[in-house]
Scaffold this motif. Sequence first.
Motif, PDB file in Angstrom:
ATOM      1  N   VAL A   1       0.820  -1.215   0.000  1.00 45.55           N
ATOM      2  CA  VAL A   1       0.000   0.000   0.000  1.00 45.55           C
ATOM      3  C   VAL A   1       0.852   1.262   0.000  1.00 45.55           C
ATOM      4  CG1 VAL A   1      -1.706   1.340   1.306  1.00 45.55           C
ATOM      5  CG2 VAL A   1      -1.928  -1.155   1.142  1.00 45.55           C
ATOM      6  N   ASP A   2       1.900   1.275   0.802  1.00 45.64           N
ATOM      7  CA  ASP A   2       2.668   2.502   1.017  1.00 45.64           C
ATOM      8  C   ASP A   2       3.835   2.675   0.053  1.00 45.64           C
ATOM      9  OD1 ASP A   2       2.317   4.029   4.099  1.00 45.64           O
ATOM     10  OD2 ASP A   2       1.067   2.346   3.520  1.00 45.64           O
ATOM     11  N   TYR A   3       4.172   1.642  -0.678  1.00 49.26           N
ATOM     12  CA  TYR A   3       5.253   1.763  -1.670  1.00 49.26           C
ATOM     13  C   TYR A   3       4.763   1.418  -3.070  1.00 49.26           C
ATOM     14  CZ  TYR A   3       9.545   0.951  -4.282  1.00 49.26           C
ATOM     15  OH  TYR A   3      10.528   0.989  -5.254  1.00 49.26           O
ATOM     16  N   HIS A   4       4.302   0.183  -3.249  1.00 46.26           N
ATOM     17  CA  HIS A   4       4.006  -0.280  -4.608  1.00 46.26           C
ATOM     18  C   HIS A   4       2.850   0.472  -5.260  1.00 46.26           C
ATOM     19  CE1 HIS A   4       6.913  -3.517  -4.741  1.00 46.26           C
ATOM     20  NE2 HIS A   4       6.523  -3.914  -3.540  1.00 46.26           N
ATOM     21  N   TYR A   5       1.768   0.708  -4.529  1.00 48.82           N
ATOM     22  CA  TYR A   5       0.623   1.385  -5.146  1.00 48.82           C
ATOM     23  C   TYR A   5       0.949   2.826  -5.552  1.00 48.82           C
ATOM     24  CZ  TYR A   5      -2.263  -2.582  -3.633  1.00 48.82           C
ATOM     25  OH  TYR A   5      -2.800  -3.837  -3.440  1.00 48.82           O
ATOM     26  N   PRO A   6       1.581   3.626  -4.689  1.00 46.44           N
ATOM     27  CA  PRO A   6       1.941   4.980  -5.130  1.00 46.44           C
ATOM     28  C   PRO A   6       2.884   4.984  -6.322  1.00 46.44           C
ATOM     29  CG  PRO A   6       2.067   4.826  -2.750  1.00 46.44           C
ATOM     30  CD  PRO A   6       1.879   3.429  -3.250  1.00 46.44           C
ATOM     31  N   VAL A   7       3.862   4.086  -6.310  1.00 40.04           N
ATOM     32  CA  VAL A   7       4.834   4.045  -7.410  1.00 40.04           C
ATOM     33  C   VAL A   7       4.170   3.573  -8.701  1.00 40.04           C
ATOM     34  CG1 VAL A   7       6.961   2.975  -8.240  1.00 40.04           C
ATOM     35  CG2 VAL A   7       6.794   3.735  -5.860  1.00 40.04           C
ATOM     36  N   ARG A   8       3.270   2.614  -8.573  1.00 37.14           N
ATOM     37  CA  ARG A   8       2.552   2.117  -9.762  1.00 37.14           C
ATOM     38  C   ARG A   8       1.705   3.232 -10.369  1.00 37.14           C
ATOM     39  NH1 ARG A   8      -0.419  -3.134  -8.489  1.00 37.14           N
ATOM     40  NH2 ARG A   8       1.636  -3.983  -8.980  1.00 37.14           N
ATOM     41  N   ALA A   9       0.963   3.928  -9.548  1.00 41.53           N
ATOM     42  CA  ALA A   9       0.123   5.016 -10.044  1.00 41.53           C
ATOM     43  C   ALA A   9       0.970   6.129 -10.653  1.00 41.53           C
ATOM     44  CB  ALA A   9      -0.740   5.572  -8.917  1.00 41.53           C
ATOM     45  N   ALA A  10       2.080   6.446 -10.002  1.00 44.13           N
ATOM     46  CA  ALA A  10       2.955   7.512 -10.499  1.00 44.13           C
ATOM     47  C   ALA A  10       3.559   7.152 -11.849  1.00 44.13           C
ATOM     48  CB  ALA A  10       4.060   7.781  -9.483  1.00 44.13           C
ATOM     49  N   THR A  11       3.946   5.902 -12.005  1.00 46.76           N
ATOM     50  CA  THR A  11       4.533   5.457 -13.272  1.00 46.76           C
ATOM     51  C   THR A  11       3.545   5.604 -14.415  1.00 46.76           C
ATOM     52  OG1 THR A  11       5.954   3.874 -12.109  1.00 46.76           O
ATOM     53  CG2 THR A  11       5.604   3.509 -14.462  1.00 46.76           C
ATOM     54  N   ILE A  12       2.306   5.165 -14.177  1.00 48.96           N
ATOM     55  CA  ILE A  12       1.268   5.289 -15.208  1.00 48.96           C
ATOM     56  C   ILE A  12       0.962   6.754 -15.482  1.00 48.96           C
ATOM     57  CG2 ILE A  12      -1.121   4.743 -15.802  1.00 48.96           C
ATOM     58  CD1 ILE A  12      -0.871   2.294 -13.938  1.00 48.96           C
TER      59      ILE A  12
ATOM     60  N   LYS B   1       8.933   4.412   3.547  1.00 45.68           N
ATOM     61  CA  LYS B   1       8.564   5.749   3.084  1.00 45.68           C
ATOM     62  C   LYS B   1       9.717   6.394   2.303  1.00 45.68           C
ATOM     63  CE  LYS B   1       4.385   6.286   4.840  1.00 45.68           C
ATOM     64  NZ  LYS B   1       3.191   6.493   3.979  1.00 45.68           N
ATOM     65  N   GLY B   2      10.939   6.222   2.802  1.00 47.76           N
ATOM     66  CA  GLY B   2      12.092   6.787   2.112  1.00 47.76           C
ATOM     67  C   GLY B   2      12.320   6.157   0.751  1.00 47.76           C
ATOM     68  N   GLU B   3      12.132   4.853   0.670  1.00 53.16           N
ATOM     69  CA  GLU B   3      12.284   4.170  -0.614  1.00 53.16           C
ATOM     70  C   GLU B   3      11.192   4.585  -1.589  1.00 53.16           C
ATOM     71  OE1 GLU B   3      14.458   0.142   1.152  1.00 53.16           O
ATOM     72  OE2 GLU B   3      12.323   0.100   0.610  1.00 53.16           O
ATOM     73  N   MET B   4       9.998   4.805  -1.078  1.00 49.98           N
ATOM     74  CA  MET B   4       8.917   5.317  -1.917  1.00 49.98           C
ATOM     75  C   MET B   4       9.279   6.683  -2.488  1.00 49.98           C
ATOM     76  SD  MET B   4       6.132   7.669  -1.725  1.00 49.98           S
ATOM     77  CE  MET B   4       5.661   7.827  -0.016  1.00 49.98           C
ATOM     78  N   GLU B   5       9.798   7.565  -1.649  1.00 53.74           N
ATOM     79  CA  GLU B   5      10.214   8.885  -2.116  1.00 53.74           C
ATOM     80  C   GLU B   5      11.260   8.771  -3.212  1.00 53.74           C
ATOM     81  OE1 GLU B   5       9.646  11.276   2.155  1.00 53.74           O
ATOM     82  OE2 GLU B   5      11.560  11.313   1.078  1.00 53.74           O
ATOM     83  N   GLY B   6      12.235   7.896  -3.015  1.00 61.69           N
ATOM     84  CA  GLY B   6      13.292   7.732  -4.007  1.00 61.69           C
ATOM     85  C   GLY B   6      12.772   7.211  -5.330  1.00 61.69           C
ATOM     86  N   ALA B   7      11.847   6.246  -5.266  1.00 58.11           N
ATOM     87  CA  ALA B   7      11.283   5.687  -6.492  1.00 58.11           C
ATOM     88  C   ALA B   7      10.481   6.732  -7.262  1.00 58.11           C
ATOM     89  CB  ALA B   7      10.400   4.483  -6.156  1.00 58.11           C
ATOM     90  N   LEU B   8       9.736   7.549  -6.532  1.00 55.17           N
ATOM     91  CA  LEU B   8       8.968   8.605  -7.197  1.00 55.17           C
ATOM     92  C   LEU B   8       9.889   9.639  -7.835  1.00 55.17           C
ATOM     93  CD1 LEU B   8       6.057   9.267  -4.646  1.00 55.17           C
ATOM     94  CD2 LEU B   8       6.050   7.807  -6.680  1.00 55.17           C
ATOM     95  N   SER B   9      10.970   9.954  -7.162  1.00 53.94           N
ATOM     96  CA  SER B   9      11.938  10.910  -7.719  1.00 53.94           C
ATOM     97  C   SER B   9      12.532  10.385  -9.012  1.00 53.94           C
ATOM     98  CB  SER B   9      13.045  11.193  -6.701  1.00 53.94           C
ATOM     99  OG  SER B   9      12.528  11.811  -5.534  1.00 53.94           O
ATOM    100  N   ASP B  10      12.763   9.080  -9.074  1.00 50.42           N
ATOM    101  CA  ASP B  10      13.369   8.475 -10.263  1.00 50.42           C
ATOM    102  C   ASP B  10      12.434   8.479 -11.464  1.00 50.42           C
ATOM    103  OD1 ASP B  10      15.706   7.977  -8.872  1.00 50.42           O
ATOM    104  OD2 ASP B  10      15.203   5.892  -8.412  1.00 50.42           O
TER     105      ASP B  10
END
Length: 226
Positions: free
Chosen positions: A92-103, A132-141
Amino acid sequence: MNRLERKAMVIGATGLVGGLLVHHLLEHSAYSLVRVLVRRPLELQHPKLEQHVVDWEQLESQDQLFDGIDDLYCCLGTTIKKAGSQESFRQVDYHYPVRAATIAKQHGVSQMLVISSMGASAGSRVFYSRTKGEMEGALSDIGFPSLHIFRPSLILGDRNEKRFGEQMAAYAMKFLDRWMKGRADKYRAVHAATIAQAMTNIALVQAEGNHVYSNEVIHVLGVDGG
């Protein structure tokens, strides 16, 4: 684009901050459309509101929902206790935000605003903060033209589900708030409505680049300018 014709998408709209954010965006003249992706419909109707029930594991199959969106607001978040395991929490806190952001990025969304947490760090020994930090990094990328990360402390507000530990902490934080100035200011509890207001205020500035807002900054940004 005309400042009064923006279109927003909110994910995490059934949560504390997300629910307040949706109401705020619907009443804001800058937005002509507020599209929410939910697992269950909100008990809310508004001429500017679009609701779409989605399967987060199959979100790519509904990628057309991201067409025409200007601002992606992410208020997704849970607790390990509610999720049931660290793996489910990370979903919920990593994969879903990153998936939505990628799309979203693939469909031309130019700006993302996301709630993280105070203390977020990919190098943290604490699982929650590390996720949370890894989520931030993935979104930045992913490379949004504009990425805004909000790191609140304890979030105050009326939740649908009661979390005893958070309630006790909230009472304590409210009591201590008058003394939490100066160095301790960054630990002050922040109301969900303040976070929602801060996110909207920043979105309408449309500042390019990656930006991180600490808890004490959120308190300032969340002032309603009327």
